[in-house]
Design a protein around this motif. Structure first.
Motif, short mmCIF file in Angstrom:
data_model
loop_
_atom_site.label_atom_id
_atom_site.label_comp_id
_atom_site.label_asym_id
_atom_site.label_seq_id
_atom_site.Cartn_x
_atom_site.Cartn_y
_atom_site.Cartn_z
N VAL A 1 28.72 81.46 117.03
CA VAL A 1 28.62 80.02 116.80
C VAL A 1 27.95 79.71 115.46
O VAL A 1 28.40 78.82 114.73
CB VAL A 1 27.89 79.35 117.98
CG1 VAL A 1 27.62 77.89 117.68
CG2 VAL A 1 28.73 79.47 119.25
N VAL A 2 26.91 80.45 115.11
CA VAL A 2 26.22 80.20 113.84
C VAL A 2 27.15 80.46 112.66
O VAL A 2 27.20 79.67 111.71
CB VAL A 2 24.93 81.05 113.73
CG1 VAL A 2 24.37 81.04 112.32
CG2 VAL A 2 23.89 80.53 114.72
N LEU A 3 27.92 81.53 112.71
CA LEU A 3 28.86 81.82 111.63
C LEU A 3 29.95 80.76 111.56
O LEU A 3 30.41 80.41 110.47
CB LEU A 3 29.47 83.21 111.81
CG LEU A 3 28.51 84.37 111.59
CD1 LEU A 3 29.20 85.70 111.91
CD2 LEU A 3 27.98 84.38 110.18
N GLY A 4 30.36 80.25 112.71
CA GLY A 4 31.38 79.21 112.74
C GLY A 4 30.86 77.85 112.31
O GLY A 4 31.63 76.99 111.87
N TYR A 5 29.54 77.62 112.40
CA TYR A 5 28.94 76.32 112.07
C TYR A 5 29.23 75.91 110.63
O TYR A 5 29.66 74.79 110.37
CB TYR A 5 27.44 76.37 112.33
CG TYR A 5 26.72 75.09 111.97
CD1 TYR A 5 26.86 73.96 112.74
CD2 TYR A 5 25.92 75.02 110.84
CE1 TYR A 5 26.22 72.78 112.41
CE2 TYR A 5 25.27 73.85 110.50
CZ TYR A 5 25.42 72.73 111.28
OH TYR A 5 24.78 71.58 110.95
N ALA A 6 29.00 76.81 109.70
CA ALA A 6 29.23 76.49 108.28
C ALA A 6 30.69 76.12 108.04
O ALA A 6 30.99 75.15 107.34
CB ALA A 6 28.82 77.66 107.40
N LEU A 7 31.59 76.88 108.63
CA LEU A 7 33.02 76.58 108.48
C LEU A 7 33.36 75.22 109.10
O LEU A 7 34.13 74.45 108.53
CB LEU A 7 33.86 77.68 109.12
CG LEU A 7 35.37 77.50 109.04
CD1 LEU A 7 35.83 77.40 107.59
CD2 LEU A 7 36.07 78.64 109.75
N ALA A 8 32.76 74.92 110.24
CA ALA A 8 33.02 73.64 110.90
C ALA A 8 32.56 72.47 110.03
O ALA A 8 33.28 71.49 109.86
CB ALA A 8 32.33 73.60 112.26
N VAL A 9 31.36 72.57 109.48
CA VAL A 9 30.83 71.49 108.64
C VAL A 9 31.70 71.32 107.39
O VAL A 9 32.04 70.20 107.01
CB VAL A 9 29.35 71.72 108.28
CG1 VAL A 9 28.87 70.72 107.24
CG2 VAL A 9 28.49 71.62 109.53
N LEU A 10 32.06 72.42 106.77
CA LEU A 10 32.94 72.34 105.60
C LEU A 10 34.29 71.71 105.96
O LEU A 10 34.83 70.90 105.20
CB LEU A 10 33.14 73.73 104.98
CG LEU A 10 31.93 74.33 104.29
CD1 LEU A 10 32.21 75.76 103.86
CD2 LEU A 10 31.53 73.48 103.09
N THR A 11 34.81 72.07 107.11
CA THR A 11 36.07 71.49 107.57
C THR A 11 35.93 69.99 107.78
O THR A 11 36.80 69.21 107.39
CB THR A 11 36.54 72.18 108.87
OG1 THR A 11 36.69 73.57 108.61
CG2 THR A 11 37.86 71.60 109.35
N GLN A 12 34.82 69.56 108.40
CA GLN A 12 34.57 68.14 108.61
C GLN A 12 34.53 67.40 107.28
O GLN A 12 35.09 66.31 107.14
CB GLN A 12 33.23 67.91 109.33
CG GLN A 12 33.24 68.29 110.77
CD GLN A 12 31.84 68.32 111.37
OE1 GLN A 12 31.63 68.97 112.35
NE2 GLN A 12 30.87 67.63 110.79
N ILE A 13 33.85 67.98 106.29
CA ILE A 13 33.73 67.35 104.98
C ILE A 13 35.10 67.14 104.35
O ILE A 13 35.34 66.12 103.69
CB ILE A 13 32.80 68.19 104.07
CG1 ILE A 13 31.35 68.09 104.58
CG2 ILE A 13 32.89 67.76 102.62
CD1 ILE A 13 30.39 69.07 103.92
N VAL A 14 36.01 68.07 104.57
CA VAL A 14 37.35 67.95 104.01
C VAL A 14 38.25 67.05 104.86
O VAL A 14 38.95 66.18 104.34
CB VAL A 14 38.01 69.35 103.87
CG1 VAL A 14 39.46 69.25 103.50
CG2 VAL A 14 37.24 70.19 102.86
N VAL A 15 38.21 67.22 106.18
CA VAL A 15 39.17 66.55 107.06
C VAL A 15 38.80 65.11 107.39
O VAL A 15 39.69 64.25 107.47
CB VAL A 15 39.36 67.37 108.36
CG1 VAL A 15 40.19 66.63 109.39
CG2 VAL A 15 39.99 68.72 108.04
N PHE A 16 37.54 64.81 107.60
CA PHE A 16 37.15 63.45 107.98
C PHE A 16 37.71 62.39 107.02
O PHE A 16 38.24 61.38 107.47
CB PHE A 16 35.63 63.32 108.09
CG PHE A 16 35.06 63.84 109.39
CD1 PHE A 16 35.81 64.56 110.31
CD2 PHE A 16 33.73 63.63 109.68
CE1 PHE A 16 35.27 65.04 111.49
CE2 PHE A 16 33.16 64.10 110.86
CZ PHE A 16 33.94 64.80 111.77
N PRO A 17 37.61 62.60 105.71
CA PRO A 17 38.16 61.58 104.80
C PRO A 17 39.67 61.36 104.96
O PRO A 17 40.17 60.27 104.71
CB PRO A 17 37.83 62.12 103.40
CG PRO A 17 36.62 62.97 103.62
CD PRO A 17 36.85 63.60 104.97
#
Length: 69
Positions: free
Chosen positions: A16-32
């Motif tokens: 989960v910790v390793l996936g957290y950074a990827l998830a946040v980066l994905t949110q930064i790209v996808v949310f907009p």
């Protein structure tokens, strides 16, 4: 040999910790793309909520599969 509860928890946390950074980066790209403007702090908070849920899910599934052998 059956995996210990402690090892299951460590594995789930690591995953989960390793996936957290990827998830946040994905949110930064996808949310907009969906018109969602969210601050970095809000992205981190949203990521924490989903990370907690993911950790519980991963641990529960690991224990279930370990029990089934």
């Amino acid at each position: 040999m059956m995996q210990s509860r402690r090892r299951s928890l460590i594995e789930a946390i690591t995953n989960v910790v390793l996936g957290y950074a990827l998830a946040v980066l994905t949110q930064i790209v996808v949310f907009p793309w969906f018109g969602l403007q969210v601050s970095l702090g809000e992205n981190l908070a949203i990521g924490c909520v989903f990370t907690g849920i993911s950790l519980l899910r991963s641990y529960a599934l690991r224990r279930l599969f370990a029990r089934w052998g």
